[in-house]
Write an enzyme that holds these catalytic residues in place. Sequence first.
Site, PDB file in Angstrom:
ATOM      1  N   VAL A   1     -34.080   7.899 -16.332  1.00  0.00           N
ATOM      2  CA  VAL A   1     -34.887   9.032 -16.799  1.00  0.00           C
ATOM      3  C   VAL A   1     -35.945   8.476 -17.763  1.00  0.00           C
ATOM      4  O   VAL A   1     -35.596   7.899 -18.799  1.00  0.00           O
ATOM      5  CB  VAL A   1     -34.010  10.097 -17.505  1.00  0.00           C
ATOM      6  CG1 VAL A   1     -34.880  11.219 -18.057  1.00  0.00           C
ATOM      7  CG2 VAL A   1     -32.976  10.664 -16.540  1.00  0.00           C
TER       8      VAL A   1
ATOM      9  N   HIS B   1     -33.705   7.841 -24.493  1.00  0.00           N
ATOM     10  CA  HIS B   1     -32.425   8.489 -24.819  1.00  0.00           C
ATOM     11  C   HIS B   1     -31.403   7.438 -25.193  1.00  0.00           C
ATOM     12  O   HIS B   1     -31.372   6.354 -24.618  1.00  0.00           O
ATOM     13  CB  HIS B   1     -31.913   9.363 -23.663  1.00  0.00           C
ATOM     14  CG  HIS B   1     -31.884   8.665 -22.342  1.00  0.00           C
ATOM     15  ND1 HIS B   1     -33.016   8.455 -21.584  1.00  0.00           N
ATOM     16  CD2 HIS B   1     -30.868   8.111 -21.639  1.00  0.00           C
ATOM     17  CE1 HIS B   1     -32.688   7.810 -20.479  1.00  0.00           C
ATOM     18  NE2 HIS B   1     -31.383   7.584 -20.494  1.00  0.00           N
TER      19      HIS B   1
ATOM     20  N   HIS C   1     -27.442   6.814 -25.349  1.00  0.00           N
ATOM     21  CA  HIS C   1     -26.130   7.307 -24.914  1.00  0.00           C
ATOM     22  C   HIS C   1     -25.124   7.078 -26.045  1.00  0.00           C
ATOM     23  O   HIS C   1     -25.084   5.990 -26.637  1.00  0.00           O
ATOM     24  CB  HIS C   1     -25.618   6.506 -23.713  1.00  0.00           C
ATOM     25  CG  HIS C   1     -26.446   6.602 -22.466  1.00  0.00           C
ATOM     26  ND1 HIS C   1     -26.077   7.366 -21.385  1.00  0.00           N
ATOM     27  CD2 HIS C   1     -27.621   6.023 -22.118  1.00  0.00           C
ATOM     28  CE1 HIS C   1     -26.977   7.247 -20.418  1.00  0.00           C
ATOM     29  NE2 HIS C   1     -27.931   6.432 -20.842  1.00  0.00           N
TER      30      HIS C   1
ATOM     31  N   GLY D   1     -32.454  -0.650 -16.294  1.00  0.00           N
ATOM     32  CA  GLY D   1     -31.576   0.366 -15.722  1.00  0.00           C
ATOM     33  C   GLY D   1     -31.920   1.790 -16.136  1.00  0.00           C
ATOM     34  O   GLY D   1     -31.143   2.714 -15.875  1.00  0.00           O
ATOM     35  N   GLN D   2     -33.095   1.991 -16.755  1.00  0.00           N
ATOM     36  CA  GLN D   2     -33.467   3.343 -17.191  1.00  0.00           C
ATOM     37  C   GLN D   2     -33.828   4.196 -15.974  1.00  0.00           C
ATOM     38  O   GLN D   2     -34.699   3.827 -15.189  1.00  0.00           O
ATOM     39  CB  GLN D   2     -34.660   3.278 -18.158  1.00  0.00           C
ATOM     40  CG  GLN D   2     -35.023   4.635 -18.744  1.00  0.00           C
ATOM     41  CD  GLN D   2     -36.170   4.546 -19.754  1.00  0.00           C
ATOM     42  OE1 GLN D   2     -36.809   3.499 -19.897  1.00  0.00           O
ATOM     43  NE2 GLN D   2     -36.440   5.636 -20.444  1.00  0.00           N
TER      44      GLN D   2
HETATM   45  P1  AMP Z   1     -30.366   6.105 -17.943  1.00  0.00           P
HETATM   46  O1  AMP Z   1     -29.912   5.229 -16.810  1.00  0.00           O
HETATM   47  O2  AMP Z   1     -30.062   5.510 -19.295  1.00  0.00           O
HETATM   48  O3  AMP Z   1     -31.803   6.533 -17.791  1.00  0.00           O
HETATM   49  O4  AMP Z   1     -29.446   7.383 -17.848  1.00  0.00           O
HETATM   50  C1  AMP Z   1     -29.907   8.669 -17.594  1.00  0.00           C
HETATM   51  C2  AMP Z   1     -28.753   9.585 -17.877  1.00  0.00           C
HETATM   52  O5  AMP Z   1     -29.252  10.911 -17.838  1.00  0.00           O
HETATM   53  C3  AMP Z   1     -27.606   9.497 -16.859  1.00  0.00           C
HETATM   54  O6  AMP Z   1     -26.398   9.193 -17.559  1.00  0.00           O
HETATM   55  C4  AMP Z   1     -27.580  10.874 -16.229  1.00  0.00           C
HETATM   56  O7  AMP Z   1     -26.278  11.328 -15.906  1.00  0.00           O
HETATM   57  C5  AMP Z   1     -28.232  11.728 -17.306  1.00  0.00           C
HETATM   58  N1  AMP Z   1     -28.867  12.949 -16.786  1.00  0.00           N
HETATM   59  C6  AMP Z   1     -29.698  13.064 -15.726  1.00  0.00           C
HETATM   60  N2  AMP Z   1     -30.068  14.351 -15.562  1.00  0.00           N
HETATM   61  C7  AMP Z   1     -29.465  15.060 -16.539  1.00  0.00           C
HETATM   62  C8  AMP Z   1     -29.425  16.428 -16.903  1.00  0.00           C
HETATM   63  N3  AMP Z   1     -30.093  17.369 -16.195  1.00  0.00           N
HETATM   64  N4  AMP Z   1     -28.688  16.803 -17.978  1.00  0.00           N
HETATM   65  C9  AMP Z   1     -28.003  15.882 -18.700  1.00  0.00           C
HETATM   66  N5  AMP Z   1     -27.981  14.569 -18.393  1.00  0.00           N
HETATM   67  C10 AMP Z   1     -28.695  14.157 -17.343  1.00  0.00           C
END
Ligand code: AMP
Length: 140
Positions: free
Chosen positions: A95, A99, A101, A92-93
């Site tokens: 970005v 990171h 959460h 589910g990644q």
């Molecule tokens: P994941 O599914 O763990 O890769 O989650 C990526 C997270 O990055 C999501 O919760 C998004 O809301 C967050 N995200 C994406 N773009 C940004 C941004 N520009 N600033 C802060 N958070 C972001």
Amino acid sequence: MPSIFTEILSGRAPASFVYRDAMVAAFLDIAPLSEGHCLVVPIEESARLANLSPDTVKHLAAVAQEVGGALQRSDPTITGLNWLMCDGADAGQEVPHVHLHVIPRRQGDGLRFGGRSRKAARAELDAWAERIAERLSERP
Ligand code: AMP
């Protein structure tokens, strides 16, 4: 191609920062699952956890622990925390930059994971960042 988090860490995209040092930064999630939702991110650009050094992983966890403490000191309605890491697209990644959460939980909030959340206003995220950073600086 650099991810949005590399853009943020290099100052080319905006973020509401809570903390930053040479190895790790923490800022507010733009689409929080709950108010105060933070992301703890290594400065080094790496898509997968396995590519980070053990020292970076340890520091990432230590900063997430501090951020969680500061969140709870900044808002007494935060009575629990979820840590979540999606490591790989199949997990589910979205970005491709590691990171962690740190998601505040409140009694009876009924939070469910997996849904879409709305983008928060920058002013709202900045206010949370200021509040959390203030409490971080109070740590023993
Ligand atoms: P994941 O599914 O763990 O890769 O989650 C990526 C997270 O990055 C999501 O919760 C998004 O809301 C967050 N995200 C994406 N773009 C940004 C941004 N520009 N600033 C802060 N958070 C972001």
